[in-house]
Enzyme design. Sequence first.
Site, short mmCIF file in Angstrom:
data_model
loop_
_atom_site.label_atom_id
_atom_site.label_comp_id
_atom_site.label_asym_id
_atom_site.label_seq_id
_atom_site.Cartn_x
_atom_site.Cartn_y
_atom_site.Cartn_z
N GLY A 43 4.48 -10.79 -11.09
CA GLY A 43 3.46 -11.63 -10.48
C GLY A 43 2.13 -10.93 -10.22
O GLY A 43 1.78 -9.94 -10.87
N LYS A 54 -3.54 -0.04 -5.90
CA LYS A 54 -3.16 1.22 -5.23
C LYS A 54 -3.22 2.40 -6.19
O LYS A 54 -3.49 3.53 -5.78
CB LYS A 54 -1.77 1.10 -4.61
CG LYS A 54 -1.80 0.65 -3.17
CD LYS A 54 -1.90 -0.82 -2.96
CE LYS A 54 -3.22 -1.34 -2.53
NZ LYS A 54 -3.24 -2.80 -2.34
N GLU A 207 -19.72 -10.03 5.49
CA GLU A 207 -18.62 -10.76 6.14
C GLU A 207 -19.22 -11.79 7.08
O GLU A 207 -20.01 -11.44 7.96
CB GLU A 207 -17.73 -9.77 6.92
CG GLU A 207 -16.73 -10.42 7.85
CD GLU A 207 -15.77 -11.37 7.17
OE1 GLU A 207 -15.03 -10.94 6.27
OE2 GLU A 207 -15.76 -12.57 7.53
N GLY A 276 -10.48 -14.57 -0.45
CA GLY A 276 -9.14 -15.12 -0.26
C GLY A 276 -8.59 -15.75 -1.53
O GLY A 276 -9.21 -15.66 -2.60
N HIS A 450 8.30 18.03 14.09
CA HIS A 450 6.97 18.61 14.32
C HIS A 450 6.68 19.66 13.24
O HIS A 450 7.58 20.43 12.91
CB HIS A 450 6.93 19.27 15.69
CG HIS A 450 5.62 19.92 15.99
ND1 HIS A 450 4.49 19.17 16.28
CD2 HIS A 450 5.24 21.22 16.01
CE1 HIS A 450 3.47 20.00 16.47
NE2 HIS A 450 3.90 21.25 16.32
P1 FAD Z 1 2.63 -14.26 -7.25
O1 FAD Z 1 2.76 -12.80 -7.20
O2 FAD Z 1 1.29 -14.85 -7.39
O3 FAD Z 1 3.56 -14.73 -8.44
C1 FAD Z 1 3.62 -16.05 -8.87
C2 FAD Z 1 3.93 -16.04 -10.35
O4 FAD Z 1 4.19 -17.37 -10.76
C3 FAD Z 1 2.79 -15.54 -11.20
O5 FAD Z 1 3.23 -14.49 -12.03
C4 FAD Z 1 2.36 -16.76 -12.01
O6 FAD Z 1 1.98 -16.42 -13.33
C5 FAD Z 1 3.62 -17.59 -12.01
N1 FAD Z 1 3.40 -19.04 -12.12
C6 FAD Z 1 2.55 -19.80 -11.40
N2 FAD Z 1 2.68 -21.10 -11.75
C7 FAD Z 1 3.64 -21.13 -12.70
C8 FAD Z 1 4.23 -22.18 -13.45
N3 FAD Z 1 3.89 -23.46 -13.26
N4 FAD Z 1 5.16 -21.86 -14.36
C9 FAD Z 1 5.54 -20.57 -14.55
N5 FAD Z 1 5.03 -19.55 -13.88
C10 FAD Z 1 4.09 -19.83 -12.95
N6 FAD Z 1 0.42 -7.54 -1.02
C11 FAD Z 1 1.03 -6.50 -0.42
O7 FAD Z 1 2.05 -6.69 0.21
N7 FAD Z 1 0.52 -5.23 -0.52
C12 FAD Z 1 -0.61 -4.97 -1.21
O8 FAD Z 1 -1.04 -3.82 -1.28
C13 FAD Z 1 -1.28 -6.04 -1.85
N8 FAD Z 1 -2.42 -5.82 -2.57
C14 FAD Z 1 -3.01 -6.87 -3.19
C15 FAD Z 1 -4.17 -6.63 -3.91
C16 FAD Z 1 -4.80 -7.66 -4.57
C17 FAD Z 1 -6.06 -7.40 -5.34
C18 FAD Z 1 -4.26 -8.98 -4.50
C19 FAD Z 1 -4.92 -10.12 -5.23
C20 FAD Z 1 -3.10 -9.23 -3.78
C21 FAD Z 1 -2.47 -8.18 -3.12
N9 FAD Z 1 -1.32 -8.39 -2.38
C22 FAD Z 1 -0.71 -7.34 -1.74
C23 FAD Z 1 -0.73 -9.74 -2.24
C24 FAD Z 1 0.48 -9.91 -3.17
O9 FAD Z 1 0.08 -9.64 -4.49
C25 FAD Z 1 1.02 -11.32 -3.07
O10 FAD Z 1 1.29 -11.64 -1.72
C26 FAD Z 1 2.31 -11.46 -3.85
O11 FAD Z 1 2.09 -11.18 -5.20
C27 FAD Z 1 2.88 -12.88 -3.69
O12 FAD Z 1 4.02 -13.01 -4.48
P2 FAD Z 1 4.46 -14.45 -5.02
O13 FAD Z 1 5.69 -14.20 -5.81
O14 FAD Z 1 4.49 -15.42 -3.92
O15 FAD Z 1 3.27 -14.92 -5.97
#
Ligand code: FAD
Length: 471
Positions: A43, A54, A207, A276, A450
């Site tokens: 994802g 990172k 901001e 966001g 420590h």
């Molecule tokens: P996602 O990771 O968005 O995964 C959803 C997946 O579903 C995607 O791969 C997408 O392609 C797929 N999808 C969507 N619709 C469909 C469909 N209809 N059919 C098939 N596939 C589909 N979080 C942290 O905890 N630590 C961090 O350091 C951090 N850094 C981040 C840095 C950035 C720049 C960003 C943008 C986010 C960061 N996050 C971080 C947040 C984190 O990436 C998300 O909270 C996390 O990926 C959410 O997981 P998810 O599985 O809910 O969604």
Amino acid sequence: MAESFDLVIIGGGNAGYIPAIRASQLGMSVALVEKREGGHLGGTCLNVGCIPTKALLQTASMLSDFKNGEEFGIKAGKVEFDYPQVAKRRDAVVNQLRRGVAGLMKKNKVRVYNGVGSFVEPKKVKVALNDGGEEELEGRFVLIASGSEVNTLPGLEIDHEKVISSDDVVTENESVPSSIIILGSGAVGVEFASMFNDFGAEVTIVEVLERIVPLEDPEVSAQLQKEFEGRGIRVLAGTKADIESLDKSGDGVKIKVEGRDGEQTLEAEKLLVAVGRKTAIEELNLDATKVEVSDRGIIQVDEFYRTAEDGVYAAGDVIGGYWLAHAAGHEGIVAVEHMAGEDPMPLDQDMIPRVTFCRPEIASFGLTREQAEEQGYEVKEGKFPFRAIGKALIEGEPNGFVKVVADAETDLILGMHAIGPHVTELIAEGVFAKLVEGTPQEIGMAVHAHPTLAEVMSEAALAVDGHAIHF
Ligand code: FAD
């Protein structure tokens, strides 16, 4: 004929692939649908979020260490920055982890379909395969884990050249801009501000709210602003960008902003939109189900992540809450354990660590003093500075603090708020203490080695009752 599974998951991010493994452990047959090109799982987090950012921040931090090496007695000569190599390493880390997740799917016998998933009926998902063709999958249960996408402001188009998003930063292979305006100062905004500053760019953060990292403890925001300004990052909090004024006619961008210092025009090579994310629900055809969605596009669920449609669950960014990878994975696990008839403990939002990997790092969980008081708690608080921790001085990172917020009546921990070296790692101790209903006194009683940075946790905990030793 539709293929039948115990569970069909739409989305292969943390809220998808992690519960897929757990479901397989629980004896369920699982289909996982992921639309990302190349079929890459993991994802946002693995492909364009946590991991690539990172990896870039690691280089940024090393670069800063090399530049400041003289204080430590290291004269490294002229430090050169080779961005294409930085990008190559970033991608190598991502690719290694992608292979790891693909291997885990095989090991756990999860059937992966590469394509766009959408509901035909509540328990029937159509997959428009990326290679062409279509499949229909039927599930006793369906888990929606479609996550989130980059968001922007009304009227502000991300052109991927001058106006960019986090996706563009983590896929850039050639160079970094010499100057950048960053709109938004949440985790993504300040991580990139920190990184671009270390990479030598002129950075301005805009901001609209009164302080940067506005969801963190106010003292954390103040400390970060002080340290960012000390590094030459320009911080304009309480400042609104006039989107209509955006001018891309020259070499870079110009935009008017208005805030405490009045109106001014900012200029830079690029504008990064970090305001966001929005949920990815458009392609799901939720109309074929009774799943309820809020005005903000958030799928509505109960404490076991059940939607309003029988047998259809949702987890991760798509349900709101903290948009964090570890929250997404844990939510998905609770959901599949519930499907399997286990008795999972609902996740307490106050136990989810919030981590930001700028320099200095920020980490927190639970309530701030103000939030706890608003909820009627009688609060006691302990705060301990890193400058009184030997290891922080050894590492040359004496700034920042850890703060513990506790309930004066029960002694239970209500929250922790930290800024400083490696606090994204240190916070785990506080979360564990809260999980087992530990008290600050118990964290203080636990012997911390420590000299370690972890000593700050016991000292901050002891400070709740005025018993800190070294400050
Ligand atoms: P996602 O990771 O968005 O995964 C959803 C997946 O579903 C995607 O791969 C997408 O392609 C797929 N999808 C969507 N619709 C469909 C469909 N209809 N059919 C098939 N596939 C589909 N979080 C942290 O905890 N630590 C961090 O350091 C951090 N850094 C981040 C840095 C950035 C720049 C960003 C943008 C986010 C960061 N996050 C971080 C947040 C984190 O990436 C998300 O909270 C996390 O990926 C959410 O997981 P998810 O599985 O809910 O969604």
